[in-house]
Design an enzyme around this catalytic site. Sequence first.
Site, PDB file in Angstrom:
ATOM      1  N   CYS A 134      -0.740   6.352  10.310  1.00 35.23           N
ATOM      2  CA  CYS A 134       0.564   5.813  10.703  1.00 35.23           C
ATOM      3  C   CYS A 134       0.395   4.499  11.460  1.00 35.23           C
ATOM      4  O   CYS A 134      -0.359   4.406  12.418  1.00 35.23           O
ATOM      5  CB  CYS A 134       1.283   6.842  11.575  1.00 35.23           C
ATOM      6  SG  CYS A 134       2.905   6.311  12.124  1.00 35.23           S
TER       7      CYS A 134
ATOM      8  N   GLU B 259       0.823  -1.197   0.000  1.00 42.97           N
ATOM      9  CA  GLU B 259       0.000   0.000   0.000  1.00 42.97           C
ATOM     10  C   GLU B 259       0.863   1.254   0.000  1.00 42.97           C
ATOM     11  O   GLU B 259       1.961   1.274   0.559  1.00 42.97           O
ATOM     12  CB  GLU B 259      -0.923   0.010   1.224  1.00 42.97           C
ATOM     13  CG  GLU B 259      -1.990  -1.059   1.169  1.00 42.97           C
ATOM     14  CD  GLU B 259      -2.816  -1.161   2.437  1.00 42.97           C
ATOM     15  OE1 GLU B 259      -3.947  -1.659   2.339  1.00 42.97           O
ATOM     16  OE2 GLU B 259      -2.337  -0.757   3.518  1.00 42.97           O
TER      17      GLU B 259
END
Length: 360
Positions: A331, A93
């Site tokens: 994150c 990704e």
Amino acid sequence: MDTMIDIKGLSIDELERFLLGKGKERYRARQIFKWLYQRGATSFAEMTDLAKELRRDLEETARISTLSPEALEISRDGTRKYLFRLDDGCSVESVLIPEEDRNTLCISSQVGCAMACEFCLTGTFRLTRNLTTAEIVNQVCAVQRDVPVRNIVFMGMGEPLANLDNVIRALQIMLHDDGLQFSTRRITVSTAGLVPEMERLGRSVTVNLAVSLNATTDELRDRIMPINRKYPLAVLLDACRRFPLPGRRKITIEYVLLGGVNDTLDDAKRLVRLLSDIPSKINLIPFNEHEGCSFRSPSQDAIDRFHRYLLDKHFTVITRSSRGADISAACGQLKGKLDALKPSGAGKQIEVSDSTNEVT
């Protein structure tokens, strides 16, 4: 077995040597680079300023790989998460984070990760393999076909410095005037703390460095980041002091705030002492909770207290907002699986391709 050379896996120097081995002129490498990275060529036939004989030769001995997103998910805040299926069936990704004046692209360097950081979802998946140079570069090329990219951060799946040869070669392509033409100020490479590789990166290319610190004692860092058992804080911070920084640039210290674990005022005080002689700026990252992890997000009071203390001690500090959390693009949430892109009421999913083999 495919014996053709992937031309997008070569640095400019390697491409020159490849062409010289065919008896061709060195300057042809710069022409090919411009076609690949500035004009987006996907075939040698498009390279009309090359002699037909050279184009035929290249078609017989080399190939131009590409990536196309198999799926794209768009967050409420505009963050875009791309899932790329690689030619062996693996997937990774990349995340595009939009800002008013720039777009920052977070790219992956490995399929999975071996660092096993306790708070990171990617770290719960075993390392499958390193990405090739072309697979790293092609993430940028693919997203640039969709939206302009101003900044690149190696903060996606994997530990970039554990794939250093391919990362350095990809950086050389990104930075070259005939390549992707990124400024050295616009690229940041993050590491969990592989000290010898930090030193080699600093010798090889000029880019920004981010260090994922996340703890102020070896006892805690040993627990949440196993790499600390090999390169403890004193060794890591000494490597930060030695890292070559052009001009007035600073190392970015990434500090994930874990509720009740590393978010106290005492932690902030120790952090100030640790960084007192290191040119650094601090990114505070409130933990993004995810399934199967026992850590919790810090309270807003704890975030504000930590932030204020660092400011009072004259550090440059930014508390990062959780961009793309509703589509698991924040994150520590990347996992490179199609099940991460199941539709929900939060994000919008766009299926881009039904193909399972996107590298040609």
